[in-house]
Every structure is written in C-alpha cells, then in structure tokens.
Design a protein around this motif. Sequence first.
Motif, short mmCIF file in Angstrom:
data_model
loop_
_atom_site.label_atom_id
_atom_site.label_comp_id
_atom_site.label_asym_id
_atom_site.label_seq_id
_atom_site.Cartn_x
_atom_site.Cartn_y
_atom_site.Cartn_z
N LEU A 48 1.02 -1.16 -0.15
CA LEU A 48 -0.13 -0.12 0.07
C LEU A 48 0.90 1.34 0.15
CD1 LEU A 48 -2.88 0.90 0.10
CD2 LEU A 48 -2.85 1.07 2.50
N LYS A 49 2.24 1.15 0.77
CA LYS A 49 3.01 2.31 0.84
C LYS A 49 3.50 2.75 -0.38
CE LYS A 49 6.70 4.20 3.24
NZ LYS A 49 8.01 3.91 2.92
N CYS A 95 8.81 -0.27 7.71
CA CYS A 95 8.28 0.25 6.57
C CYS A 95 8.29 1.90 6.79
CB CYS A 95 6.87 -0.35 6.16
SG CYS A 95 6.80 -1.83 5.92
N GLY A 96 8.71 2.39 8.02
CA GLY A 96 8.65 3.96 7.79
C GLY A 96 7.32 4.54 8.03
N ASN A 234 10.46 4.66 17.04
CA ASN A 234 9.99 5.95 16.99
C ASN A 234 8.78 6.37 16.41
OD1 ASN A 234 10.44 8.65 17.51
ND2 ASN A 234 11.60 9.25 15.73
N ILE A 235 7.73 5.67 16.95
CA ILE A 235 6.32 5.62 16.56
C ILE A 235 5.46 6.56 17.60
CG2 ILE A 235 3.99 4.16 16.06
CD1 ILE A 235 5.93 2.10 15.02
N ASN A 236 4.85 7.62 17.07
CA ASN A 236 3.85 8.26 17.60
C ASN A 236 2.64 7.46 17.73
OD1 ASN A 236 5.66 10.17 18.79
ND2 ASN A 236 5.27 11.28 16.67
N MET A 237 2.20 7.26 18.98
CA MET A 237 0.73 6.53 19.13
C MET A 237 -0.25 7.94 19.23
SD MET A 237 0.54 3.46 18.76
CE MET A 237 -0.93 3.25 19.24
N THR A 238 -1.20 8.16 18.76
CA THR A 238 -2.08 9.44 18.93
C THR A 238 -3.69 8.64 19.40
OG1 THR A 238 -2.97 9.58 16.39
CG2 THR A 238 -0.77 10.54 17.35
#
Length: 391
Positions: A48-49, A95-96, A234-238
């Motif tokens: 999908l990316k 996958c960034g 380095n993932i931001n959970m929102t």
Amino acid sequence: MERTWRWFGKKDSITLDMLRQIGVEGIVTALHDVPNGEVWTVEAINDLKRYIEQAGLRWSVVESLPVSEAIKYGSPERDRLIESYKTSLANLGKCGVKTVCYNFMPVIDWIRTDLSYRWPDGTSSLYFSKVRFAYFDCCILKRDNAEKSYTDEEMQQVRQLDKTITQEEKDELVYSIIVKTQGFVNGNIREGDSNPVELFKALLALYSGVDRNTLRENLKYFLEQIMPVCDEYNINMTIHPDDPPFQVLGLPRIVTCEEDVEWLLTAVDNPHNGLAFCAGSLSAGLHNDVVALARKFVGRSHFVHLRSTKAMPGGDFVEASHLEGRGNLVELVRIFERQAPASLPMRVDHGRTMLDDAQKNYNPGYSFLGRMYALAQVMGIVAAVRSEKLK
Ligand code: DNO
C-alpha cells in the motif's frame, strides 16, 4: 502542518490523482481489509505504501490500527492480541510509517443520529440528537435501566416521540447509529449483518462490570506494553478523543476532557504516547474549551483533525462549517502552526455533503466536494496565519 487526507484504500472512489490536484501531501489510511486483531504484515504495508508513493504522495498516518474489544475490557485473551498489535506496530516502523491513530471507546466509536441534516442552502451534515439517541437506547435496545441516564424532561420527549415515530425512522436510527457509522471504522458491526441490534447488545454485555477506573487501567496496561516497540521504531501513538466526549449507553468513556487527557499523558509519560487532537470531537462537549486544550496539549499532539461543531438546544450538536462553531479553527491553526513542528500531520475531518456528493455513497462525513471545500477554507486560514508569523 502537513496537509493530509483520509483515504480508504485502493477501492476508494476518490483516487490519489484527484487528491494530488487539490493540494494533498500525505495520506491517512489503514489496511481496511485486515480483520481486527490480525497482524499487518510488512508485505501488505509495503504494497500500500508503494501504491501511495507512486502517486507522488506519502503514507503519513495510520488511522486506525484498531484495538480489539478484549484489550479494552481486559479479558485473558488480551495478551495475545497485544502481541499481534506490537508486531503490526513493529512492521509499520520497519516500513517507515510512524504515526498511528487509535481509540479506546468501548463497543461504539463515533455516534450520530442523523447522517443528512439539511442546512437552508441545500447542503447537509451530520447531527446528534440527544432525544433520538435516548429513544434508541430505551425503546430499541431496551437496555436495563436506560431511563436513568436521561432527565425526566428528556424521557418525556422520548415518550412523545414513541407516539409518532415510524418503523422506517426506527430502522434509519439503527442504521445511522450502529451500522453505517461503525462498519468502516472498527468492524464490530458491518453493513449486511443480520440483526445488528442483537449483535450490538452482545458486545455491550462484554462490558458489564467494567467501570471508568477499570477501563483506564486497561488503557494504561496496553500503552505500557506497546511503548517499548514505539521507542524502538520512533512511532507516535495518537489516541482519538471520544466522540461525543461523554458517557453513552452506560459505557465508560475516558478521553472526554482536560482531566482525562492529563491523566492519560501522565499515566504513561512517554512522548510517544500522544493525542490525535480532534477539534470536532472535543468541541461537541460543552465542558471543553478547545483552544485552551490545544494550548495545553500542543506538545503531545502528534496528529490534528480540523472540524467544528455547533451546539444546539437540548444537548444536540451538528457538524458546523470549518469557519464557524465551537472548534475555533482559526485559533487552533495559530497554535499548531506556531508551536508544533511543520511536519505535524493535519487532516480536515468530515465535510458537508454538497453538490453531487449525495449520489456517491461515500462513508458518512467523508464526502469529496465537501471535504475539498473545507480543505480550501483551512488552507486559507493557514496562509493567513503564516503571513502573520512573518510580520
Ligand atoms: C470518524 C473518525 C473516528 C476515528 C477513530 C480513530 O469519522 O473520526 O472513527 O477514525 O475513532 O480510531
């Protein structure tokens, strides 16, 4: 802020080429075909990316990576489901794709009773009627002791409505509240399910005995388990605020106000534990001063939804123009443009249904022309605020 747009994947009739033409930079999407609780594989994410990138755009935000009910109400199965969630997060990180939106609303996500409230100019938007919702609760679901959640005056109006409401209107109410608005967001109930009311009741029963404190503890537990993966990649959970931001159907809701957000950010005090600042959801609670919330939580808001609401008499609210209402988007843009990194992803949340949108069977709120119009309004605000900054 980065201009993003919620796009529902390759089957969405609004194509990426159309989005390029209207100034969109980043895409907000999900692997909509993967059932809730299953792992998102690197292959599926990358596929999908690449598709998005080939159109000259980037995949900025996942909305949503849904949290299974068992994690929310805290059954023994939760650890296995949290492991799957962590694997999906790690795969996204590899996958960034590094901003992830989710919510912790039990059973039912956003709630509207009327999906086409007509404005005098012929456009329509989404509406929440307190009395119609109470009617659904007391007379259609027939939840035990439901009347206790409403005032005498509201119950009187419910009884009045019961005298005139048609079967067609009742069906419409069920469809709006638990089918059409839910199917594409969490998969609990989908179009075509036979007897959605019974299905819904079974889901509600899972939460008997789960109060506000238990739900808070379960959210904390979930966040503590996933933070190491977020730190590594380095993932931001929102977290998306509850919409509307108050208790419904006897279910606890725990992201409704300043105190809730404060609790959530300090209970797990990690910068990767952040907020999706949804101005529309927050402004639907009269107890919320959205501008004050933005000032306070700008540093932990890693994703922004711009939308506004208008409060109506009797506890009703309607989705308002992006230039009016309780959302005060002008001031919010000022805060996020001045104090947040320029890469902060922002999407206009729902737009009106206008011109030929009505013929297109879009997900409710996710029209093309209405959202494009709202995006243009918001970009006007952004341009004005940026020029103020230069002075
Ligand atoms: C509705 C949306 C929500 C939101 C989820 C995020 O239009 O704002 O369904 O995507 O709550 O998890």
